[in-house]
Motif scaffolding. Sequence first.
Motif, short mmCIF file in Angstrom:
data_model
loop_
_atom_site.label_atom_id
_atom_site.label_comp_id
_atom_site.label_asym_id
_atom_site.label_seq_id
_atom_site.Cartn_x
_atom_site.Cartn_y
_atom_site.Cartn_z
N LEU A 41 5.07 -6.24 4.32
CA LEU A 41 3.80 -5.56 4.05
C LEU A 41 4.11 -4.29 3.27
O LEU A 41 4.68 -3.34 3.81
N TYR A 42 3.74 -4.26 2.00
CA TYR A 42 4.08 -3.14 1.14
C TYR A 42 3.16 -1.95 1.40
O TYR A 42 2.01 -2.10 1.81
N THR A 43 3.69 -0.74 1.12
CA THR A 43 2.94 0.49 1.31
C THR A 43 3.11 1.40 0.09
O THR A 43 3.85 1.09 -0.84
N MET A 44 2.46 2.55 0.12
CA MET A 44 2.59 3.51 -0.96
C MET A 44 4.02 3.99 -1.11
O MET A 44 4.49 4.27 -2.22
N GLN A 45 4.74 4.11 -0.01
CA GLN A 45 6.12 4.55 -0.06
C GLN A 45 6.97 3.57 -0.87
O GLN A 45 7.87 3.98 -1.61
N ASP A 46 6.70 2.28 -0.76
CA ASP A 46 7.43 1.28 -1.54
C ASP A 46 7.15 1.45 -3.02
O ASP A 46 8.07 1.35 -3.85
#
Length: 258
Positions: A251-256
């Motif tokens: 699950l990707y996030t802004m940090q990625d």
Amino acid sequence: MTDVIIMGAKGRMGATLAALAKADEELNLAGVTERSGNTDGLELLDCLVSDKLEELLKAAPRAVVVDFTAPEASLKMAEIAGKHGNPAVIGTTGLDKAQQAVLAEAAKKQLLFWAPNMSVGVNVLLKILPELVKALGPAYDMEMVETHHKMKKDAPSGTALKLAQCLAEARGWDYDEVKQHCRDGIIGARPKNEIGVQTLRGGDVVGDHTMFFFGPGERIEVTHRAHSRETFAQGALRAAKWLSAQKPGRLYTMQDMF
């Protein structure tokens, strides 16, 4: 060029997302959804309009779905997008741990991106706050006040929870064990291991979050104020462009993305 489909195009965030997508030369607004009987005027967007996401996904097989609706609706959207092989960016707040776990499991097989706050500023704060917490040390009590418009349904905000969890992790605490979302009556002295998050609602405030660090003889305040929903919409559309080039697995996030 990245095709996008906007969920709930007549809502506050949906309308902002649709307008910005139309103006972005790197995006093609392939379609928008809105509930049955509430699609009047959306034809002006010059794209496909439907109250059924499946219809749009069949017509735009590579489109990234962008969703800022409600927890249950977002999970259903992710399920439908997964069946059709479409990526999805979710900015919905108020998802509980079980719902987040559902997304994380689904993301092993489909492209999913979820962030309770899409602003660049907030996500930079999430990077630097742990350093501040550790530098100040345990003598500083940590509290937060968040303010949003009167129509917001969840409290505390998803952003407030994310920031507070960040503070707790920097201290090595389990947030669920130290959180205090309400104080009333004769409550006694403040426990050392506690993070208070207080909620204000009113008017048309887009989103304010202030973190307080109360130390001996001084106080530090760190505030983030969102002046426009475009802040979050731009982040979500940036995520849509980025996500389309990734692979499933997490699950990707802004940090990625940063």
